[in-house]
Design a protein around this motif. Structure first.
Motif, short mmCIF file in Angstrom:
data_model
loop_
_atom_site.label_atom_id
_atom_site.label_comp_id
_atom_site.label_asym_id
_atom_site.label_seq_id
_atom_site.Cartn_x
_atom_site.Cartn_y
_atom_site.Cartn_z
N GLU A 151 0.73 -1.15 -0.05
CA GLU A 151 0.00 -0.05 -0.08
C GLU A 151 1.03 1.44 -0.03
N VAL A 152 0.63 1.91 -0.94
CA VAL A 152 1.71 3.36 -1.28
C VAL A 152 0.89 4.47 -0.84
N LYS A 153 1.50 5.32 -0.05
CA LYS A 153 1.09 6.66 0.25
C LYS A 153 2.13 7.92 -0.25
N ALA A 154 1.61 9.11 -0.42
CA ALA A 154 2.62 10.06 -0.90
C ALA A 154 3.61 10.31 0.24
N VAL A 155 4.66 10.88 -0.05
CA VAL A 155 5.88 11.07 1.09
C VAL A 155 5.27 11.87 1.98
N GLY A 156 5.72 11.26 3.56
CA GLY A 156 5.04 11.96 4.45
C GLY A 156 3.71 11.94 4.93
N LYS A 157 2.90 10.98 4.23
CA LYS A 157 1.44 11.05 4.40
C LYS A 157 0.91 9.54 4.86
N ILE A 158 1.84 9.29 5.74
CA ILE A 158 1.05 8.00 6.37
C ILE A 158 0.66 8.58 7.71
N VAL A 159 -0.29 9.31 7.59
CA VAL A 159 -0.89 10.02 8.70
C VAL A 159 -1.92 9.14 9.64
N ASN A 160 -2.51 8.42 9.12
CA ASN A 160 -3.59 7.76 9.79
C ASN A 160 -2.92 6.00 9.60
N LEU A 161 -1.95 5.57 10.50
CA LEU A 161 -1.30 4.18 10.34
C LEU A 161 -2.39 3.12 10.64
N GLU A 162 -3.20 3.51 11.52
CA GLU A 162 -4.08 2.38 12.00
C GLU A 162 -5.06 2.37 11.01
N GLN A 163 -5.61 3.22 10.35
CA GLN A 163 -6.68 2.99 9.27
C GLN A 163 -6.11 2.18 8.15
N THR A 164 -4.75 2.54 7.71
CA THR A 164 -4.01 1.78 6.62
C THR A 164 -3.71 0.13 7.08
N GLU A 165 -3.33 0.18 8.29
CA GLU A 165 -3.16 -1.18 8.88
C GLU A 165 -4.66 -1.96 8.60
N ARG A 166 -5.79 -1.19 8.90
CA ARG A 166 -7.01 -2.21 9.00
C ARG A 166 -7.51 -2.54 7.56
N GLN A 167 -7.13 -1.62 6.67
CA GLN A 167 -7.32 -1.52 5.24
C GLN A 167 -6.54 -2.88 4.83
N LEU A 168 -5.33 -3.07 5.20
CA LEU A 168 -4.62 -4.23 4.96
C LEU A 168 -5.00 -5.54 5.35
N ARG A 169 -5.39 -5.54 6.60
CA ARG A 169 -6.16 -6.64 7.42
C ARG A 169 -7.03 -7.15 6.67
N ASP A 170 -8.30 -6.13 6.13
CA ASP A 170 -9.45 -6.48 5.50
C ASP A 170 -8.99 -7.04 4.29
N TYR A 171 -7.92 -6.52 3.47
CA TYR A 171 -7.71 -7.25 2.24
C TYR A 171 -7.30 -8.60 2.41
N ASN A 172 -6.65 -8.97 3.65
CA ASN A 172 -6.21 -10.46 3.76
C ASN A 172 -7.38 -11.49 4.10
N ARG A 173 -8.54 -10.77 4.39
CA ARG A 173 -9.69 -11.55 4.78
C ARG A 173 -10.23 -12.34 3.63
N ASN A 174 -10.02 -11.88 2.59
CA ASN A 174 -10.61 -12.38 1.27
C ASN A 174 -9.44 -13.29 0.42
N ILE A 175 -8.26 -12.50 0.12
CA ILE A 175 -7.17 -13.42 -0.24
C ILE A 175 -5.90 -12.94 0.37
N THR A 176 -5.47 -13.94 1.16
CA THR A 176 -4.39 -13.68 1.67
C THR A 176 -2.87 -13.74 1.11
N ALA A 177 -2.02 -12.70 1.60
CA ALA A 177 -0.73 -12.35 0.99
C ALA A 177 0.09 -12.43 2.51
N PRO A 178 0.99 -13.36 2.48
CA PRO A 178 1.75 -13.37 3.78
C PRO A 178 2.38 -12.30 4.08
N PHE A 179 2.75 -11.46 3.31
CA PHE A 179 3.54 -10.25 3.56
C PHE A 179 2.69 -9.08 3.15
N CYS A 180 2.95 -7.89 4.03
CA CYS A 180 2.35 -6.52 3.50
C CYS A 180 3.40 -5.60 3.85
#
Length: 366
Positions: A76-105
């Motif tokens: 998951e890519v953000k603009a430089v310095g724009k990982i401003v809501n890390l928890e939300q992005t982590e939840r986003q990746l968590r939800d992706y993995n509920r459908n098709i799992t990628a071992p690494f994120c």
């Protein structure tokens, strides 16, 4: 790959990557190609991948396939310095993995890279096993980590899982100590020359964790590399002339007389400071020096985290230990076509190459 990383570091310093698309195409894709991925083959590097087939709006910036069966990595890519809501992005990746799992994120803004192993238990945030900063970490360490955790060959072999699990076995505080240890080792080579445990305690505290000196000592005992072999016996003569490009360790030395061109200074970092000032006066930019020297050079008069201002400029750089200071001053001397010479002595101390001896390093343009 080092050339690409140095160029990326330069562009980060210059602010070239101005939006998310710049980071995605000009930075992340470039690094993936260097790591062995065929970025032109969607069967390996699938951009805008939909982990939920029925929802076109839910897409991952990159899905990497080391085999044809299932994705190995979601990025998951953000603009430089724009990982401003890390928890939300982590939840986003968590939800992706509920459908098709990628071992690494991976979550990255180009500068900071956060690695997660999704197949371990616990909250998604606790699955983060490695954090890289392309401007703060040593480029050699960065290259090694990227190859270990994101190269196509490492993911295809299964080695990444072993490395990730080993790091996840560490407690949170231990992981912070692991991340801080390279920086602590560098601090021991710079004034005021703290001990390794004291330097580690200081850096860990800066990350918001408190450890005792005994905690640091116990941790270091488990990861300390074997001691280097003893230096060869000194050649005959009162003054030892070293090869400028291969001086060996200059630890526990002090300068008697140092000069570059017509400028003099009796300190290793002071001499490097003089060389930087000359380069700036001749038109080099901080970004040029970052790229050329793999050195932290920033605008402004900074006095923390090892930074010191260059007199007569609005630039500061991060002091380094004596050997690296000489190496970088020599690089600038060659670039500027200026003679450089240092006469110095080794102190009587453990780790000094030639205790009590005098040495000389010099180079002149042909």
């Amino acid at each position: 790959m080092m050339d690409s990383l140095a160029d990326v570091q330069k562009k980060l310093c210059e602010g070239v990557y101005q939006n998310e698309e710049h980071v995605r195409l000009s930075l992340v894709a470039r690094i993936l190609q260097d790591l062995g991925w065929d970025i032109w083959n969607p069967r390996q590097v699938n951009t805008e991948f939909a982990p939920v087939r029925a929802e076109d709006s839910t897409k991952v910036d990159f899905a990497l396939f080391s085999t044809a069966q299932a994705p190995s990595v979601f990025i998951e890519v953000k603009a430089v310095g724009k990982i401003v809501n890390l928890e939300q992005t982590e939840r986003q990746l968590r939800d992706y993995n509920r459908n098709i799992t990628a071992p690494f994120c991976v979550i990255t803004d180009g500068r900071v890279w956060r690695f997660y192993y999704s197949q371990t238990g616990g909250e998604f945030a606790s699955k983060c096993f490695k954090v890289l900063d392309l401007l703060e970490n040593d480029l050699n360490d960065t290259e090694s980590a990227l190859r270990t955790f994101l190269s196509k060959s490492a993911l295809a072999s299964g080695d990444v899982e072993k490395e990730a699990l080993a790091l996840l076995k560490l407690t949170q505080t231990q992981r912070v100590m692991e991340e801080c240890l390279p920086g602590a080792r560098r601090l021991t080579q710079e004034p005021p020359y703290p001990s390794l445990p004291d330097a580690l305690v200081t850096l860990v505290a800066e990350q918001g964790f408190q450890i005792t000196r005994q905690d640091a000592e116990d941790f270091i005992k488990g990861v300390r590399p074997p001691p280097p072999p003893p230096p060869p016996p000194p050649p005959p003569g009162d003054i030892i002339e070293l090869v400028p490009e291969q001086p060996g360790s200059l630890r526990h030395t002090s300068i008697d007389e140092g000069r570059i061109g017509d400028n003099r200074d009796n300190n290793w970092n002071g001499l490097l400071c003089v060389a930087i000032k000359i380069a700036l006066d001749r038109g080099s930019t901080p970004a040029d020096l970052c790229r050329l020297l793999s050195l932290q050079v920033k605008e402004g008069k900074k006095g923390d985290k090892g930074f010191h201002p260059v007199p007569g400029t609005n630039i500061s750089f991060q002091y380094v230990e004596a050997t690296r200071a000489w190496e970088k001053a020599l690089i600038l001397a060659k670039k500027l076509r200026l003679p450089i010479e240092v006469r110095f002595g080794w102190r009587y101390a453990d780790g000094a190459a030639y205790p009590g001896k005098k040495g000389i390093l010099r180079w002149s343009p042909q």
